[in-house]
Scaffold this motif. Structure first.
Motif, PDB file in Angstrom:
ATOM      1  N   HIS A   1      51.500 125.463  40.001  1.00  0.00           N
ATOM      2  CA  HIS A   1      50.634 125.119  41.131  1.00  0.00           C
ATOM      3  C   HIS A   1      50.099 123.694  40.992  1.00  0.00           C
ATOM      4  O   HIS A   1      50.148 122.909  41.939  1.00  0.00           O
ATOM      5  CB  HIS A   1      49.488 126.135  41.207  1.00  0.00           C
ATOM      6  N   HIS A   2      49.628 123.346  39.816  1.00  0.00           N
ATOM      7  CA  HIS A   2      49.082 121.996  39.632  1.00  0.00           C
ATOM      8  C   HIS A   2      50.179 120.943  39.758  1.00  0.00           C
ATOM      9  O   HIS A   2      49.975 119.900  40.381  1.00  0.00           O
ATOM     10  CB  HIS A   2      48.393 121.886  38.263  1.00  0.00           C
ATOM     11  N   GLU A   3      51.334 121.224  39.171  1.00  0.00           N
ATOM     12  CA  GLU A   3      52.433 120.242  39.258  1.00  0.00           C
ATOM     13  C   GLU A   3      52.881 120.073  40.715  1.00  0.00           C
ATOM     14  O   GLU A   3      53.177 118.959  41.156  1.00  0.00           O
ATOM     15  CB  GLU A   3      53.598 120.688  38.369  1.00  0.00           C
ATOM     16  N   ALA A   4      52.918 121.164  41.461  1.00  0.00           N
ATOM     17  CA  ALA A   4      53.342 121.076  42.866  1.00  0.00           C
ATOM     18  C   ALA A   4      52.312 120.299  43.695  1.00  0.00           C
ATOM     19  O   ALA A   4      52.688 119.512  44.574  1.00  0.00           O
ATOM     20  CB  ALA A   4      53.550 122.473  43.445  1.00  0.00           C
ATOM     21  N   GLU A   5      51.035 120.489  43.415  1.00  0.00           N
ATOM     22  CA  GLU A   5      50.017 119.695  44.128  1.00  0.00           C
ATOM     23  C   GLU A   5      50.214 118.204  43.823  1.00  0.00           C
ATOM     24  O   GLU A   5      50.162 117.362  44.724  1.00  0.00           O
ATOM     25  CB  GLU A   5      48.611 120.122  43.694  1.00  0.00           C
ATOM     26  N   ASP A   6      50.428 117.898  42.547  1.00  0.00           N
ATOM     27  CA  ASP A   6      50.587 116.489  42.152  1.00  0.00           C
ATOM     28  C   ASP A   6      51.853 115.870  42.750  1.00  0.00           C
ATOM     29  O   ASP A   6      51.911 114.665  43.010  1.00  0.00           O
ATOM     30  CB  ASP A   6      50.668 116.363  40.620  1.00  0.00           C
TER      31      ASP A   6
ATOM     32  N   ILE B   1      51.418 117.440  47.963  1.00  0.00           N
ATOM     33  CA  ILE B   1      50.337 117.149  48.922  1.00  0.00           C
ATOM     34  C   ILE B   1      49.391 116.041  48.468  1.00  0.00           C
ATOM     35  O   ILE B   1      48.904 115.293  49.302  1.00  0.00           O
ATOM     36  CB  ILE B   1      49.541 118.418  49.300  1.00  0.00           C
ATOM     37  N   PHE B   2      49.153 115.887  47.158  1.00  0.00           N
ATOM     38  CA  PHE B   2      48.201 114.837  46.757  1.00  0.00           C
ATOM     39  C   PHE B   2      48.718 113.437  47.122  1.00  0.00           C
ATOM     40  O   PHE B   2      47.973 112.645  47.719  1.00  0.00           O
ATOM     41  CB  PHE B   2      47.858 114.933  45.263  1.00  0.00           C
ATOM     42  N   PRO B   3      49.985 113.103  46.787  1.00  0.00           N
ATOM     43  CA  PRO B   3      50.455 111.770  47.213  1.00  0.00           C
ATOM     44  C   PRO B   3      50.461 111.593  48.730  1.00  0.00           C
ATOM     45  O   PRO B   3      50.136 110.500  49.227  1.00  0.00           O
ATOM     46  CB  PRO B   3      51.885 111.676  46.647  1.00  0.00           C
TER      47      PRO B   3
ATOM     48  N   GLU C   1      41.719 115.866  37.010  1.00  0.00           N
ATOM     49  CA  GLU C   1      41.274 117.163  36.479  1.00  0.00           C
ATOM     50  C   GLU C   1      42.474 118.007  36.031  1.00  0.00           C
ATOM     51  O   GLU C   1      42.397 118.740  35.053  1.00  0.00           O
ATOM     52  CB  GLU C   1      40.437 117.907  37.525  1.00  0.00           C
ATOM     53  N   HIS C   2      43.582 117.892  36.750  1.00  0.00           N
ATOM     54  CA  HIS C   2      44.788 118.601  36.294  1.00  0.00           C
ATOM     55  C   HIS C   2      45.170 118.134  34.888  1.00  0.00           C
ATOM     56  O   HIS C   2      45.557 118.926  34.036  1.00  0.00           O
ATOM     57  CB  HIS C   2      45.975 118.321  37.231  1.00  0.00           C
ATOM     58  N   GLU C   3      45.073 116.840  34.673  1.00  0.00           N
ATOM     59  CA  GLU C   3      45.421 116.305  33.339  1.00  0.00           C
ATOM     60  C   GLU C   3      44.454 116.817  32.279  1.00  0.00           C
ATOM     61  O   GLU C   3      44.842 117.070  31.143  1.00  0.00           O
ATOM     62  CB  GLU C   3      45.443 114.776  33.382  1.00  0.00           C
TER      63      GLU C   3
ATOM     64  N   GLU D   1      35.685 124.452  36.952  1.00  0.00           N
ATOM     65  CA  GLU D   1      35.087 123.238  37.511  1.00  0.00           C
ATOM     66  C   GLU D   1      36.070 122.568  38.476  1.00  0.00           C
ATOM     67  O   GLU D   1      35.702 122.136  39.566  1.00  0.00           O
ATOM     68  CB  GLU D   1      34.731 122.292  36.360  1.00  0.00           C
ATOM     69  N   HIS D   2      37.340 122.522  38.063  1.00  0.00           N
ATOM     70  CA  HIS D   2      38.354 121.906  38.922  1.00  0.00           C
ATOM     71  C   HIS D   2      38.526 122.693  40.225  1.00  0.00           C
ATOM     72  O   HIS D   2      38.563 122.113  41.314  1.00  0.00           O
ATOM     73  CB  HIS D   2      39.701 121.823  38.184  1.00  0.00           C
ATOM     74  N   LEU D   3      38.638 124.016  40.119  1.00  0.00           N
ATOM     75  CA  LEU D   3      38.856 124.821  41.332  1.00  0.00           C
ATOM     76  C   LEU D   3      37.656 124.666  42.274  1.00  0.00           C
ATOM     77  O   LEU D   3      37.831 124.551  43.490  1.00  0.00           O
ATOM     78  CB  LEU D   3      39.066 126.297  40.970  1.00  0.00           C
TER      79      LEU D   3
ATOM     80  N   HIS E   1      35.635 122.062  42.544  1.00  0.00           N
ATOM     81  CA  HIS E   1      35.699 120.736  43.187  1.00  0.00           C
ATOM     82  C   HIS E   1      36.766 120.720  44.273  1.00  0.00           C
ATOM     83  O   HIS E   1      36.541 120.221  45.376  1.00  0.00           O
ATOM     84  CB  HIS E   1      36.075 119.655  42.158  1.00  0.00           C
ATOM     85  N   GLU E   2      37.948 121.261  43.907  1.00  0.00           N
ATOM     86  CA  GLU E   2      39.065 121.191  44.860  1.00  0.00           C
ATOM     87  C   GLU E   2      38.730 121.968  46.136  1.00  0.00           C
ATOM     88  O   GLU E   2      39.014 121.511  47.244  1.00  0.00           O
ATOM     89  CB  GLU E   2      40.324 121.756  44.190  1.00  0.00           C
ATOM     90  N   GLU E   3      38.132 123.136  45.951  1.00  0.00           N
ATOM     91  CA  GLU E   3      37.832 123.964  47.122  1.00  0.00           C
ATOM     92  C   GLU E   3      36.760 123.306  47.997  1.00  0.00           C
ATOM     93  O   GLU E   3      36.820 123.366  49.228  1.00  0.00           O
ATOM     94  CB  GLU E   3      37.402 125.363  46.667  1.00  0.00           C
TER      95      GLU E   3
HETATM   96 FE   LIG Z   1      44.459 121.605  41.711  1.00  0.00          FE
END
Ligand SMILES: [Fe+2]
Ligand SMILES: [Fe+2]
Length: 219
Positions: free
Chosen positions: A61-66, A69-71, A90-92, A133-135, A137-139
C-alpha cells in the motif's frame, strides 16, 4: 475531434476504511499473538499467517501510494507539496519498523517461545507508534486532497499497483480483509475489475477460505 469527458473523482474516504485493516491488526496483537502458548506451532502459524499478509499489504500500500497518487498529486496541487511530501517521508520512517516486525514474526512462527512472542509484540508496538501517526495524518490532511484531484481510473491504478507488489502468500485473505472494510458498491467495483480467473477463484473458493481462516483466527 472530440475529447472524452473527464472521469469522476474518487471517493477518497475509501482510504480511511482500508486503513482500518492495519489499525485492527495492531489493536488485536496483544490478544491474537499474546494468547498463543509457547510451543503451539499450529496456532502461531495460523496467527502468523494473518500478520505476515497484513504486513505485506502495508508494504504494498505504501509503495503504491509513493508510485502513483503522491507524484500525481504533487504535480496537480503543488501548493500542498509539504503535506504530500510528509506522507512520503512518513512511509520512509515506517519501513524500518515494518521490516523489524516482519523479522520478529518470522522468528516467532519458526520457534514460538515466550521470548520470541514478547519480541514480536514489542516490534509491533514500535511499528504502531509511527504507523498510527502516519495514518492519522494521511486521513486528516491527504485524503481530502486525493478527493480533489485523483479520478476513479487513477485510484484503480493505485490498487492494481499494490496488488502487483503484494508479496504475501494468501491474496484471498487480504481481499477478504479489504472487503470487510469497504462499502458494498466498492466491493462490487473491485470484483468487476479483477481478471476473470481471479474473480472466479475469489467467488468460487477464495471467499470461503477467507471466512474459514478468520473464523479460526478470531475464535
Ligand atoms: Fe500512506
Ligand atoms: Fe494510505
Amino acid at each position: 475531434m472530440t475529447t472524452s469527458p473527464p472521469l469522476p473523482l474518487v471517493d477518497a474516504t475509501a482510504m480511511i476504511r482500508f486503513h482500518r485493516i492495519f489499525r485492527e491488526a495492531l489493536d488485536a496483537a496483544p490478544r491474537f499473538i499474546g494468547e498463543v502458548a509457547a510451543g503451539d506451532h499450529a496456532r502461531a502459524d495460523h496467527v502468523g499467517g494473518y500478520y505476515a499478509n497484513v504486513l505485506a499489504l502495508l508494504h504494498a500500500h505504501h509503495e503504491a501510494e509513493d508510485d502513483t497518487i503522491f507524484p500525481w498529486m504533487l504535480e496537480r496541487l503543488p501548493e500542498h507539496a509539504e503535506l504530500i511530501n510528509r506522507g512520503n517521508a512518513e512511509h520512509e520512517a515506517v519501513v524500518g519498523r515494518l521490516e523489524a516486525a516482519e523479522e520478529a514474526l518470522v522468528s516467532w512462527r519458526a520457534a514460538p517461545s515466550d521470548g520470541s512472542r514478547a519480541e514480536l509484540l514489542s516490534t509491533l508496538d514500535t511499528l504502531g507508534e509511527s504507523l498510527i501517526e502516519h495514518l492519522d495524518h494521511e486521513e486528516a490532511d491527504v485524503v481530502p486532497l486525493i478527493g480533489q484531484c485523483i479520478d476513479v481510473a487513477e485510484w484503480g491504478a493505485m490498487s492494481a499497483n499494490a496488488f502487483q507488489r503484494f508479496s504475501g502468500d494468501k491474496p484471498w485473505l487480504v481481499i477478504g480483509l479489504i472487503q470487510e472494510q469497504l462499502l458494498p458498491t466498492e466491493n462490487a467495483t473491485m470484483e468487476a475489475n479483477m481478471p476473470p480467473p481471479a474473480r472466479d477463484f475469489w467467488l468460487g473458493t477464495g471467499r470461503g477460505m477467507f471466512e474459514e481462516y478468520v473464523g479460526a483466527l478470531r475464535s
